[in-house]
Scaffold this active site. Structure first.
Site, PDB file in Angstrom:
ATOM      1  N   GLU A 121       0.776  -1.238   0.000  1.00 14.43           N
ATOM      2  CA  GLU A 121       0.000   0.000   0.000  1.00 14.43           C
ATOM      3  C   GLU A 121       0.810   1.292   0.000  1.00 14.43           C
ATOM      4  O   GLU A 121       0.310   2.331   0.470  1.00 14.43           O
ATOM      5  CB  GLU A 121      -0.901  -0.007   1.237  1.00 14.43           C
ATOM      6  CG  GLU A 121      -0.175   0.178   2.599  1.00 14.43           C
ATOM      7  CD  GLU A 121       0.187  -1.112   3.320  1.00 14.43           C
ATOM      8  OE1 GLU A 121       0.358  -2.142   2.646  1.00 14.43           O
ATOM      9  OE2 GLU A 121       0.310  -1.076   4.551  1.00 14.43           O
ATOM     10  N   HIS A 147      -8.217  -3.636  -0.658  1.00 12.94           N
ATOM     11  CA  HIS A 147      -7.433  -3.695   0.577  1.00 12.94           C
ATOM     12  C   HIS A 147      -6.322  -2.646   0.564  1.00 12.94           C
ATOM     13  O   HIS A 147      -6.193  -1.852   1.505  1.00 12.94           O
ATOM     14  CB  HIS A 147      -6.850  -5.108   0.729  1.00 12.94           C
ATOM     15  CG  HIS A 147      -5.985  -5.294   1.931  1.00 12.94           C
ATOM     16  ND1 HIS A 147      -6.462  -5.836   3.106  1.00 12.94           N
ATOM     17  CD2 HIS A 147      -4.677  -5.003   2.151  1.00 12.94           C
ATOM     18  CE1 HIS A 147      -5.479  -5.868   3.989  1.00 12.94           C
ATOM     19  NE2 HIS A 147      -4.386  -5.372   3.438  1.00 12.94           N
ATOM     20  N   GLU A 148      -5.535  -2.643  -0.485  1.00 11.26           N
ATOM     21  CA  GLU A 148      -4.400  -1.698  -0.516  1.00 11.26           C
ATOM     22  C   GLU A 148      -4.905  -0.262  -0.599  1.00 11.26           C
ATOM     23  O   GLU A 148      -4.345   0.634   0.034  1.00 11.26           O
ATOM     24  CB  GLU A 148      -3.452  -2.015  -1.676  1.00 11.26           C
ATOM     25  CG  GLU A 148      -2.947  -3.462  -1.735  1.00 11.26           C
ATOM     26  CD  GLU A 148      -2.373  -4.002  -0.432  1.00 11.26           C
ATOM     27  OE1 GLU A 148      -1.951  -3.202   0.423  1.00 11.26           O
ATOM     28  OE2 GLU A 148      -2.359  -5.241  -0.265  1.00 11.26           O
ATOM     29  N   HIS A 170      -6.005   0.940   2.808  1.00 11.38           N
ATOM     30  CA  HIS A 170      -4.897   1.280   3.707  1.00 11.38           C
ATOM     31  C   HIS A 170      -4.585   2.777   3.668  1.00 11.38           C
ATOM     32  O   HIS A 170      -3.963   3.292   4.588  1.00 11.38           O
ATOM     33  CB  HIS A 170      -3.627   0.528   3.301  1.00 11.38           C
ATOM     34  CG  HIS A 170      -3.430  -0.800   3.974  1.00 11.38           C
ATOM     35  ND1 HIS A 170      -3.611  -0.996   5.335  1.00 11.38           N
ATOM     36  CD2 HIS A 170      -3.034  -2.002   3.486  1.00 11.38           C
ATOM     37  CE1 HIS A 170      -3.325  -2.259   5.637  1.00 11.38           C
ATOM     38  NE2 HIS A 170      -2.983  -2.896   4.531  1.00 11.38           N
ATOM     39  N   GLU A 203      -3.680  -3.987   9.601  1.00 17.17           N
ATOM     40  CA  GLU A 203      -4.000  -5.135   8.748  1.00 17.17           C
ATOM     41  C   GLU A 203      -5.360  -5.762   9.084  1.00 17.17           C
ATOM     42  O   GLU A 203      -6.172  -6.010   8.199  1.00 17.17           O
ATOM     43  CB  GLU A 203      -2.890  -6.185   8.798  1.00 17.17           C
ATOM     44  CG  GLU A 203      -1.554  -5.713   8.197  1.00 17.17           C
ATOM     45  CD  GLU A 203      -1.659  -5.275   6.733  1.00 17.17           C
ATOM     46  OE1 GLU A 203      -2.694  -5.536   6.097  1.00 17.17           O
ATOM     47  OE2 GLU A 203      -0.695  -4.649   6.238  1.00 17.17           O
TER      48      GLU A 203
HETATM   49  N1  BES Z   1       1.036  -4.347   3.916  1.00 19.43           N
HETATM   50  C1  BES Z   1       0.782  -5.570   3.268  1.00 19.43           C
HETATM   51  C2  BES Z   1       1.911  -6.043   2.425  1.00 19.43           C
HETATM   52  C3  BES Z   1       3.041  -6.657   3.197  1.00 19.43           C
HETATM   53  C4  BES Z   1       2.887  -7.881   3.753  1.00 19.43           C
HETATM   54  C5  BES Z   1       4.236  -6.031   3.339  1.00 19.43           C
HETATM   55  C6  BES Z   1       3.937  -8.450   4.449  1.00 19.43           C
HETATM   56  C7  BES Z   1       5.266  -6.591   4.036  1.00 19.43           C
HETATM   57  C8  BES Z   1       5.141  -7.808   4.589  1.00 19.43           C
HETATM   58  C9  BES Z   1      -0.438  -5.483   2.362  1.00 19.43           C
HETATM   59  O1  BES Z   1      -1.349  -4.499   2.701  1.00 19.43           O
HETATM   60  C10 BES Z   1      -1.166  -6.775   2.513  1.00 19.43           C
HETATM   61  O2  BES Z   1      -1.693  -7.016   3.548  1.00 19.43           O
HETATM   62  N2  BES Z   1      -1.145  -7.603   1.485  1.00 19.43           N
HETATM   63  C11 BES Z   1      -1.700  -8.920   1.509  1.00 19.43           C
HETATM   64  C12 BES Z   1      -2.946  -9.017   0.704  1.00 19.43           C
HETATM   65  C13 BES Z   1      -4.168  -8.569   1.443  1.00 19.43           C
HETATM   66  C14 BES Z   1      -5.393  -8.557   0.587  1.00 19.43           C
HETATM   67  C15 BES Z   1      -4.453  -9.393   2.661  1.00 19.43           C
HETATM   68  C16 BES Z   1      -0.656  -9.829   0.937  1.00 19.43           C
HETATM   69  O3  BES Z   1       0.300  -9.320   0.365  1.00 19.43           O
HETATM   70  O4  BES Z   1      -0.786 -11.027   1.079  1.00 19.43           O
HETATM   71 ZN    ZN Z   2      -2.609  -4.958   4.295  1.00 19.83          ZN
END
Ligand code: BES
Ligand code: ZN
Length: 881
Positions: free
Chosen positions: A271, A304-305, A308, A327
């Site tokens: 995000e 989702h993103e 955020h 999250e």
């Molecule tokens: N902020 C996370 C991405 C992230 C995850 C960065 C782990 C660093 C380490 C992003 O917002 C996220 O949660 N992405 C999920 C998908 C979401 C729909 C649950 C993902 O990447 O699995």
């Molecule tokens: Zn997330």
């Protein structure tokens, strides 16, 4: 580094930073191997910090090439610099600037953290601690700065240059070979939200005007030639922006919003402020290369993103222990968005399936931890189903407990009060305590206590007194480091189902909160309902109102009544799942009880026959969920100990086959009725019809392999979309034989040039429940499309195999050996991908003794490997503890 040498970071040790960085001016000259980074930091002492403290900046594999304080060179004795950090021993106690020069090699960055290249595109991933791989910094989320970023690159290599915020300048350098772009983000942000992208990219664009009148230019950037697959993501983006305005009153706050798809990405998406970077699997979609499931995931992840932007970016986390603050809340928001865009009950069922299979299993094993962990060695290992999915359930319960109005008012208060800050769970909860007037002290235990509570329920009807008394009790089994559990606040939504539907709920009990909700916050309690004119069937935990296991001993006949008569769709679905689950658990425990399984199949088929004829055509998406049995992993967890995966698999297959056999004419007829000649559309209604047809196909294939094979071949040939083709392949993989091998080969040829489709093909093969699968998987590693360097390929093939209940858990231990070897090999290049793969061992303790010993040996082998990353060492150590 060995995990036992790694310091444990504890929540209770949190201290504000001694220094703050108000402004960051980055000047980055992109080069495949030698990217130069100049960071000009505007520093000042934090009034909340320790006066006179040294300035200790984080680094990771960095080398310093220049350092100035207020523009002047510093004496070498005044600082020390290593790959891991830069310390200024006695910085002036006032505002000053630091100019830091580093040089990084994006092409050599296989960890995909920091600045790296993905198919020639420069991109970054900084959450959680990747910024320190670009420049020395106070790389912690409570240090928030205003960024200005100048990017420079060869025009031919990177015609597109993007960073956070708004574009303020762009132009060519003298000579005309290189060009630059300057981006400014007015919103202070932590370093983990920094991003840049440089490369040759195509895009789709759309203008958007926010509800409060801001003109925004939206763009989705993709690999050249793929813009035709970016339209769905753009459509989702526009819909989720409107939804956030309508449902949460949140407007977007910059002039541009960029989404970029890259093909090498450790996670799903990120995000970064104004510049979301995505795994291309969650952006690219057209009917030929994406399934209905992909369309739905793209919708959820784009949302989702985007969400955020408020829950995560405008209000970020004080420290990484508060990860669920962004999250869990954002997952809740994306779940609600999808529920509103599609079918709410079907979305709920799908989310609960995910919760049970991922989070409940985490909670039941050695990696269990609270929604807000208390300590960690490697934060990247805490982006877990517990933080995400259980974190979202906690928000859902909060909403149910305080009511819709106080929930919305609490969110508004949170945005008003905490905007622009790095906040905590306590600050978040205080908003809802204030708007609802409720004491949320005990509720907060959901953040501290790990483990899935079990609710034991039983009811008594007194015909003479016309009362129905419900006894409820809760327990939570011990989890690592938490032997003694306290009662949590469990909102139990319920109904009492009589002959003609729900009976009125009349009670004076203090535990009854009204609106069909009992709040179980004690170890046990009883609620007496009066004026009950007939013996009711209790329908508990409607809508899955709390993330708990329910033990309620209802006869199959009563469950089947709930299936047909419950006013709550979720519990209608749950009722049949419960019937099936009970039979599977008992057959999985003591193989040989085949007759009981057949009797259950008969009951289920009878209940389903009428349902398929009358109701299923009206709500195919729901019907598809009803036809799908509980997954074997859930049965394994219910059994809990001495688990024999082969017995569970056999029971699961024979129950499905028996149901398929009995329902075959109905399933065939239904497939006819649902078949359409209309061209593919990805909307929820058409997707629901395909889901039901394909669920029927799977049952037919198990019941009658030959008939299934014919149907599958015909469907593959006739399909105009990937959903139906993949379902044909999946049905075909259920039964060994030449027809299967032929279809596998045909699928592989058809999609040879489509890596994202081949991932599904790899995974379908990795999931075949036969002893030959291990060799097949090893063979597929030689396939030209496979690469250990690409996380999507690894997750599809190796991750798919590790999710194969019977083959990962082969009795000879070869499945464990293979996955453990892959973990060790991958750890050398990409520790995050390796440690997630090692997580496949999370349920090893519940296996029968022989497999358990073999799995433990392989875990120990991993743990003892010299030179392990912190990521893998941490998982291995906790899994073995
Ligand atoms: N902020 C996370 C991405 C992230 C995850 C960065 C782990 C660093 C380490 C992003 O917002 C996220 O949660 N992405 C999920 C998908 C979401 C729909 C649950 C993902 O990447 O699995
Ligand atoms: Zn997330």
């Amino acid at each position: 580094m060995r995990a036992d040498d790694t310091p444990l970071i504890r929540l209770e040790d949190y201290r504000p930073s001694d220094w703050l960085i108000d402004t960051v001016d980055l000047d980055i000259s992109l080069h495949p191997q030698k990217t130069r980074v100049r960071a000009l930091l505007g520093l000042r002492p934090n009034p909340a910090g320790r006066p006179g403290a040294p300035l200790i900046l984080d680094g990771d594999e960095l080398s310093l090439s220049g350092l100035r304080l207020d523009g002047l060179l510093i004496d070498e004795s005044a600082y020390s610099a290593t790959a891991q950090g830069l310390t200024l021993h006695a910085p002036p106690h006032r505002r000053f600037t630091l100019t830091i020069d580093t040089q990084v090699d994006p092409s050599a960055n296989t960890k995909l953290m920091g600045l790296y290249r993905s198919s020639r595109v420069y991109c970054t991933q900084c959450e959680a601690d990747g910024f320190r791989r670009i420049s020395y910094f106070l790389d912690r989320p409570d240090v928030m700065s205003v960024y200005t970023v100048r990017l420079e690159a060869a025009k031919i290599e990177a015609p597109v240059l993007l960073s956070n915020g708004n574009l303020v300048a762009a132009g060519e350098m003298a000579g005309g070979e290189r060009h630059f772009a300057v981006w400014h983000d007015p919103h202070p942000k932590p370093a983990y939200l920094f991003a840049l992208v440089g490369g040759a990219l195509d895009h789709v664009r759309q203008d958007y005007v926010t509800a409060d009148g801001r003109k925004v230019e939206l763009a989705v950037h993709v690999e050249p030639g793929k813009a035709g697959r970016a339209g769905w993501a753009m459509d989702c983006l526009v819909r989720c922006m409107r939804w956030d305005e309508r449902v949460f009153g949140r407007n977007y706050d910059l002039d541009v919003f960029n989404v970029v798809a890259v093909s090498d990405f450790n996670m799903g998406a990120m995000e970064n402020k104004g510049l979301n970077i995505f795994n291309d699997k969650y952006v690219l979609a057209d009917p030929q290369t994406a399934t209905d499931g992909d369309y739905a995931s793209i919708e959820a992840i784009i949302a989702h993103e985007y969400f955020h932007n408020w829950t995560g970016n405008r209000i970020t986390c004080r420290d990484w222990f508060q990860l669920c603050l962004k999250e869990g809340l954002t997952v809740f928001r994306d779940q609600e968005f999808s529920a509103d865009e599609r079918s709410r009950p079907v979305k709920r069922i799908a989310d609960v399936r995910t919760l049970r299979s991922t989070q409940f299993s985490e909670d039941a094993g050695p990696l269990a931890h609270p929604v807000r962990p208390r300590a960690y060695k490697e934060i990247n290992n805490f982006y877990t189903p517990t933080v995400y999915e259980k974190g979202a359930e906690v928000i859902r319960m909060l909403k149910l407990l305080v009511g819709d109005d106080a929930f919305r008012a609490g969110m508004d208060l949170y945005f008003e009060r905490c905007d622009g800050t790095a906040a905590t769970i306590e600050e978040f909860l205080a908003c809802f305590a204030e708007t609802s007037g409720k004491d949320l002290t005990q509720f907060a235990r959901w953040y501290e206590q790990a483990g899935t509570p079990t609710i034991v329920a039983s009811g008594r009807y007194d015909a003479a007194a016309r009362t129905y008394t419900l006894d409820l009790a809760q327990t939570t089994a011990p989890t690592p480091g938490q032997p003694d559990k306290q009662p949590v606040v469990l909102p139990v939504a319920l109904g009492l189902v009589g002959k003609a539907g729900d009976l009125p709920l009349v009670t004076g009990s203090a535990a009854y909160a009204g609106d069909g909700v009992i709040v179980l916050d004690q170890p046990s309690l009883s609620v007496a309902f009066s004026d009950v004119d007939e013996p009711p069937i209790p329908s508990l935990l409607r809508g899955f109102s709390a993330p708990a296991r329910l033990e309620l001993d209802l006869a199959d006949a009563d469950l089947l009544r709930l299936f047909s008569a419950d006013s709550d769709s979720f519990n209608r679905w749950q009722a049949l799942q419960s019937v099936a689950s009970r039979a599977l658990v008992s057959a999985g425990r003591s193989p040989g009880g085949h007759n009981a399984l057949i009797a259950t199949a008969g009951e289920l088929a009878e209940a389903l026959a009428g349902f398929l004829r009358v109701q299923a055509p009206a709500d195919p998406a729901f019907a598809a969920q009803v036809l799908r049995l509980p997954v074997p992993a859930d049965i394994a967890r219910e059994i809990g100990r001495d688990v024999d995966p082969d017995a569970i698999h056999a029971a699961h297959r024979s129950l499905a086959a028996e149901i398929g056999l009995r329902l075959r004419p109905h399933l065939m007829e239904l497939r006819e009725r649902l078949g359409t000649s209309a061209a593919y559309r990805p909307d929820a209604a058409s997707a629901g019809r395909r889901a039901l047809r394909n669920e029927a196909l799977g049952l037919i294939a198990l019941a009658d392999p030959e008939a299934g094979a014919h149907l599958a071949e015909a469907q593959f040939a006739a399909a105009d979309n990937l959903t139906d083709r993949l379902a044909a392949l999946a049905a075909m993989t259920l039964v060994a034989g030449d027809a299967r091998e032929a279809l596998i080969a045909r699928f592989g040829k058809t999609y040879a040039a489509e890596p994202l489709v081949l991932d599904k093909w790899l995974m379908a093969q990795a999931l075949i429940a036969e002893p030959g699968t291990l060799d097949r998987v090893k063979g597929l590693m030689q396939h030209p499309a496979f690469s250990l360097g690409n996380p999507n390929r690894v997750r599809a093939l190796i991750g798919g195999f590790a999710a194969n209940l019977t083959q990962f858990n082969r009795p000879d231990g070869e499945g464990y050996a293979f996955v453990a070897d892959m973990v060790v090999a991958l750890d050398r290049t990409n520790p995050q991908v390796a440690s997630r793969l090692l997580g496949s061992f999370k349920s090893w303790r519940m296996l029968e003794p022989a497999r358990k010993a073999l799995a433990e040996q392989k875990l120990a082998m991993v743990a003892q490997t010299p030179g392990l990353s912190r990521d893998v060492a941490d998982i291995a150590e906790r899994a073995l503890a």
